[in-house]
Design an enzyme around this catalytic site. Structure first.
Site, PDB file in Angstrom:
ATOM      1  N   ASP A   9       0.771  -1.193   0.063  1.00 55.00           N
ATOM      2  CA  ASP A   9      -0.118  -0.177  -0.051  1.00 55.00           C
ATOM      3  C   ASP A   9       0.717   1.317   0.124  1.00 55.00           C
ATOM      4  O   ASP A   9       2.029   1.217   0.461  1.00 55.00           O
ATOM      5  CB  ASP A   9      -0.724  -0.081   1.440  1.00 55.00           C
TER       6      ASP A   9
ATOM      7  N   HIS B 185       3.661  -2.328   3.223  1.00 53.28           N
ATOM      8  CA  HIS B 185       3.625  -0.865   2.602  1.00 53.28           C
ATOM      9  C   HIS B 185       4.981  -0.736   1.926  1.00 53.28           C
ATOM     10  O   HIS B 185       6.078  -1.129   2.295  1.00 53.28           O
ATOM     11  CB  HIS B 185       3.578   0.118   3.726  1.00 53.28           C
TER      12      HIS B 185
END
Length: 282
Positions: free
Chosen positions: A104, A249
């Site tokens: 992400d 992430h």
């Protein structure tokens, strides 16, 4: 980092089909998130904006990030085809010994290239839920993702808390990002993920209007807390199971631990017989 709430009224959902190479498509299991407007983090985890949270990191944008575009017409919206989901997908069972890796907040030129290189080295694909303002700043990284066969998905424009926005605000966040992805890689995204996992009814309806399915996660590495490379590796390997979706992430802070962890846990997953794949919608 997850806000998904449970609801006591399960419903039948549409069936997704997923494929890995020439493998057969299989049905997808749906896990709950309440369409309520106010998200609640399970287990007493801190709300968005609390000290150490990704929201706090985003309050201090780095110089390399573009400011949001000032002149933009969102893509045309169509009426969602029923049924519109009220829960995101959270795991994808039925694929045998397969799992999904997702990243992400990127792309980030400091960390995303290292992740792409590791995935390429091992010949596997992943999902990248990109923020529009980051994607607009690094279009070459988006094109590299698409060229390597990764799924480029929508994670909003500026990573807001979606339930705090009006319908128009959600349209702008998701629409601008889908439009940026489409202009860059040649096709609009089919998947989206709400920042912080904070979904509501408006986000499901608007996401469906853009032709996207909502995907949450099963295993949260909590790498945004920078817990140490070894801790991230252990969380992935301990949580690995058929059908899980792993959340990591590649932007939003110092992600050097996330890059290093992938280099360690990906060979371990493959050695343990897991196939690392991505979902396809039909």
């Amino acid at each position: 980092m997850k806000y998904d709430q449970q609801t006591p009224r399960p419903e039948r959902r549409t069936v997704l089909r997923l494929a890995l190479g020439l493998s057969a498509a299989t049905a997808v299991h749906l896990i709950a998130a309440d369409p309520a407007a106010t998200p609640v983090r399970p287990g007493g985890a801190p709300p968005a904006g609390a000290a150490g949270s990704p929201a706090q990191a985003r309050a201090r944008p780095s110089a390399y990030r573009l400011q949001p575009m000032t002149a933009h017409t969102p893509p045309r919206f169509r009426r969602p085809a029923p049924p519109v989901r009220t829960r995101p997908l959270e795991e994808l069972p039925g694929l045998g010994r397969s799992l999904v890796l997702s990243f992400d907040d990127g792309p980030d030129p400091r960390y995303t290239p290292g992740i792409l290189a590791t995935l390429r080295e091992h010949g596997v694909r992943a999902m990248f839920f990109v923020c529009g303002e980051m994607a607009a700043d690094s279009p070459d990284l988006l094109r590299e993702m698409a060229a390597d066969g990764h799924v480029v998905a929508n994670h909003s424009w500026s990573h807001p808390l979606i339930p705090s926005l009006s319908r128009a605000g959600i349209r702008d966040e998701l629409g601008r990002t889908s439009d940026t992805i489409a202009r860059t890689v040649g096709e609009a995204p089919l998947w989206y993920r709400a920042p912080y996992g904070a979904w509501n009814r408006n986000s499901f309806e608007i996401g469906a209007a853009l032709g996207m399915e909502p995907l949450a996660w099963t295993v949260d590495t909590l790498d945004w807390k920078e817990p140490g490379t070894g801790t991230i590796v252990r969380r992935v390997l301990d949580g690995a199971a058929p059908g899980v979706v792993v959340l990591s992430h590649d932007a939003g802070g110092d992600r050097s631990q996330s890059v290093a962890a992938l280099r360690r846990y990906l060979p371990g997953l493959l050695a343990d017989g897991y196939r690392v794949t991505v979902p396809f919608r039909t």
